[in-house]
Design an enzyme around this catalytic site. Sequence first.
Site, mmCIF file in Angstrom:
data_model
loop_
_atom_site.group_PDB
_atom_site.id
_atom_site.type_symbol
_atom_site.label_atom_id
_atom_site.label_comp_id
_atom_site.label_asym_id
_atom_site.label_seq_id
_atom_site.Cartn_x
_atom_site.Cartn_y
_atom_site.Cartn_z
ATOM 1 N N CYS A 44 29.852 36.501 5.823
ATOM 2 C CA CYS A 44 30.647 36.089 6.975
ATOM 3 C C CYS A 44 30.638 37.263 7.952
ATOM 4 O O CYS A 44 29.763 38.126 7.864
ATOM 5 C CB CYS A 44 32.048 35.617 6.574
ATOM 6 S SG CYS A 44 33.138 36.869 5.881
ATOM 7 N N HIS A 88 29.244 47.431 -14.382
ATOM 8 C CA HIS A 88 30.518 47.726 -15.047
ATOM 9 C C HIS A 88 31.486 46.543 -15.024
ATOM 10 O O HIS A 88 32.240 46.338 -15.976
ATOM 11 C CB HIS A 88 31.216 48.907 -14.364
ATOM 12 C CG HIS A 88 30.543 50.222 -14.599
ATOM 13 N ND1 HIS A 88 31.185 51.434 -14.404
ATOM 14 C CD2 HIS A 88 29.285 50.530 -15.001
ATOM 15 C CE1 HIS A 88 30.348 52.426 -14.674
ATOM 16 N NE2 HIS A 88 29.181 51.906 -15.036
#
Length: 149
Positions: free
Chosen positions: A66, A99
């Site tokens: 966006c 992670h």
Amino acid sequence: MQIAIGCDHGGFPLKAPTVEIIKSLGHSVLDQGAMQYDAKDDYPDFALAVARAVQSGQAQKGIIICGSGVGACVAANKIHGVRASICHDTYSAGQGVEHDDMNVLCLGARIVGTAVAADLVRAFVQAKFTGEERHRRRLEKVIEAEKEG
Ligand code: RB5
């Protein structure tokens, strides 16, 4: 892998170059629009379509663009199973997957240009969740919180 992509009018200029990068990396694209520039379109329509494609397993990862990346990120994270983040640096775009098992990358087309976006997409697409015990433990806590609502 299949990667869902979506954008509103703010992200539209970056969509085609992003599709090309994904394809150049050997992946297929599930295009959730916008299919043409419409200054009056709304980012949740495209962000939620991408998020639902990831939630259902139709796509393994998603990219939403966006103007700032903010609205896309806020909307996508309303969908259970989706872990979306704005990453405008390559460290986060890769480490967020390794992670945190981030599965949706949000970009702001008013913030980054095509060259930086290409690096971000490469880092995101090529990264894999390490599955290390400490990362699994943390992810489980996030998933539990999501279940509690
Ligand atoms: C659209 O003008 C803009 O508000 C939108 O693309 C996005 O930046 C929202 O976060």
